[in-house]
Enzyme design. Structure first.
Site, mmCIF file in Angstrom:
data_model
loop_
_atom_site.group_PDB
_atom_site.id
_atom_site.type_symbol
_atom_site.label_atom_id
_atom_site.label_comp_id
_atom_site.label_asym_id
_atom_site.label_seq_id
_atom_site.Cartn_x
_atom_site.Cartn_y
_atom_site.Cartn_z
ATOM 1 N N TYR A 137 -15.550 5.854 10.849
ATOM 2 C CA TYR A 137 -14.110 6.126 10.733
ATOM 3 C C TYR A 137 -13.640 7.278 11.642
ATOM 4 O O TYR A 137 -13.141 7.041 12.739
ATOM 5 C CB TYR A 137 -13.705 6.364 9.260
ATOM 6 C CG TYR A 137 -12.210 6.253 9.108
ATOM 7 C CD1 TYR A 137 -11.614 5.035 8.799
ATOM 8 C CD2 TYR A 137 -11.379 7.347 9.344
ATOM 9 C CE1 TYR A 137 -10.235 4.911 8.739
ATOM 10 C CE2 TYR A 137 -9.997 7.223 9.273
ATOM 11 C CZ TYR A 137 -9.437 6.016 8.975
ATOM 12 O OH TYR A 137 -8.073 5.890 8.921
ATOM 13 N N ALA A 174 -0.109 -0.303 9.384
ATOM 14 C CA ALA A 174 -1.530 -0.593 9.594
ATOM 15 C C ALA A 174 -1.556 -1.974 10.224
ATOM 16 O O ALA A 174 -1.241 -2.964 9.569
ATOM 17 C CB ALA A 174 -2.282 -0.585 8.274
ATOM 18 N N GLY A 222 0.803 -1.221 0.000
ATOM 19 C CA GLY A 222 0.000 0.000 0.000
ATOM 20 C C GLY A 222 0.833 1.266 0.000
ATOM 21 O O GLY A 222 1.757 1.440 -0.817
#
Ligand code: NAD
Length: 390
Positions: free
Chosen positions: A242, A147, A53
């Site tokens: 979120y 992450a 990513g």
């Protein structure tokens, strides 16, 4: 025999090594052709979370765009007799092979970035990269792009687990299966205080600060050091899950950490920033409820407007138009955040996405949204093509 992707609930459990390699090479080629050089470019870059990513794109831009020596750290499974490696393992391998072919110095470490051991090993690797490059051991660019679902606090030994939950009220929304375009209703109860605390422990800014302290203690920071961590804000329609949810609380803490880093190292480093990036399909983002549906609509709108970017284009713009500008100024918003989500958040883009989000059903999802593009990106992040999934 051709490898088929094994997918459960927007999680892909395996990887195709050749496809991963091709994906990395494609990003490298893009950067070799399209990247703007800079006089003040970094010579040594450290990327935590380098294998996928945004972190992978950050490493490719630093290495193949600026020719920087890169030290990359990620936490990936190596292949064994019983199972395949994770995509990041194959991505790192290809990055190192391509770097060697191009005379670019790269050192890759596989380990838990939250641990003291990984920090010490990384510091040694930075020194080694500096020796190989015949330059002083100073980190010009530190990208923090982790992450992770868990973090073991090195001081207490306690393992904290992050959750993706709303805070204060329950959440109900449509979840999209990106493989077949079907919807289900997701209902999530609000997080407990403990869950908020734990998510902040994992995805907040504490570990970034520990990294900065460790690098400083070893004399690796300099007046050129730019430190950047990534965040997401997105439109209000996603905030219940979120920005105002557990993950948003962690990202708020990342901004707190950024502020403290800038105060503590005011005279020592060039600066620290949180960069707000665009919503994209990666191994991590695909599991956030309703975000997949938003991304399918966003891709469609941004592609139609000719504004679409993937990780590599986003990071190329982050470096050339934000971090390494000609006069050295780093454009940021009133909260000192770098915004490369500017195109995503444009009024006309958001308006069009909002309309799509309201009208999309499983009947029109294939024409009204870019679910095909999202599926392709998701599979590609694991080295597969859409044909492999048939
Ligand atoms: P990703 O899943 O593609 O990559 C995560 C990386 O972190 C991998 O290299 C993985 O190996 C590494 N990692 C995880 N745990 C680790 C550990 N303990 N030690 C070392 N490495 C570890 O994720 P991504 O989507 O590129 O996200 C990276 C950052 O960008 C995150 O902070 C995320 O919140 C942020 N961001 C993502 C998006 C998005 O839409 N994907 C948008 C804006 C910001």
């Amino acid at each position: 025999m051709a490898i088929k992707p094994m997918i459960r609930s927007n999680i892909c459990l395996n990887a195709n090594p050749d496809g991963c390699a091709a994906n990395v090479r494609e990003q490298i080629e893009y950067i070799k052709k399209n990247f703007k050089k800079a006089d003040n470019a970094p010579k040594i870059a450290l990327v935590a979370g380098c294998s996928n990513g945004y972190g992978l794109a950050s490493r490719i831009c630093a290495g193949f765009g600026y020719g920087a020596a890169t030290v990359g750290l990620s936490f990936d499974n190596e292949p064994s007799e019983k199972r395949m490696g994770t995509p990041g393992y194959y991505n790192n391998k290809t990055f190192d092979e391509e770097a060697a072919k191009n005379g670019i110095i790269s050192i890759t470490l596989n380990g838990d970035a939250y641990s003291d051991t990984a920090k010490s090993k990384t510091i040694e690797a930075v020194r080694e990269a500096a020796v190989k490059s015949s330059i002083p051991a100073k980190i010009d660019l530190f990208i923090y792009s982790l992450a992770s679902p868990v973090r073991t606090d090195p001081k207490t030994g306690v393992m904290h687990k992050s959750v993706i939950k709303p805070v204060g009220a329950s959440f109900k929304g449509r979840a999209l299966n990106i493989m077949d375009g079907t919807f289900s209703v997701t209902e999530i109860e609000p997080a407990s205080e403990d869950e908020v605390f734990n998510t902040v422990k994992v995805m907040g800014g504490e570990d970034w600060q520990l990294w900065m302290n460790a690098l400083d203690n070893e004399g690796l920071l300099s007046a050129k050091t730019r430190a950047v961590a990534y965040t997401y804000i997105g439109p209000e329609s996603s905030w219940d899950i979120y920005k105002n949810g557990t993950i948003g609380k962690a990202k708020e803490d990342l901004e707190r950490a950024c502020c403290e880093i800038n105060i503590k190292y005011n005279k020592k480093i060039y600066g620290a920033w949180v960069s707000v990036n665009k919503a994209l399909v990666t191994r991590s983002s695909a599991v956030i409820p309703t975000i997949s549906l938003y991304i399918t609509c966003l891709y469609k709108v941004m592609k139609e407007m000719n504004l679409h970017e993937g990780c590599i284009e986003q990071i190329a713009r982050l470096y050339s138009e934000r971090l390494y500008t000609q006069d050295g100024a780093v454009p940021a918003d009133s909260e000192n955040r770098i915004r490369i989500d500017d195109l995503e958040m444009r009024g006309d883009v958001q308006k069009a996405v909002e309309i799509k989000m309201k009208n999309v059903t499983s009947e029109n999802i294939f024409t009204e949204t870019d679910i095909a593009g999202v599926k392709r990106d998701f599979l590609q992040a694991h080295g597969f093509n859409p044909e492999d999934a048939v």
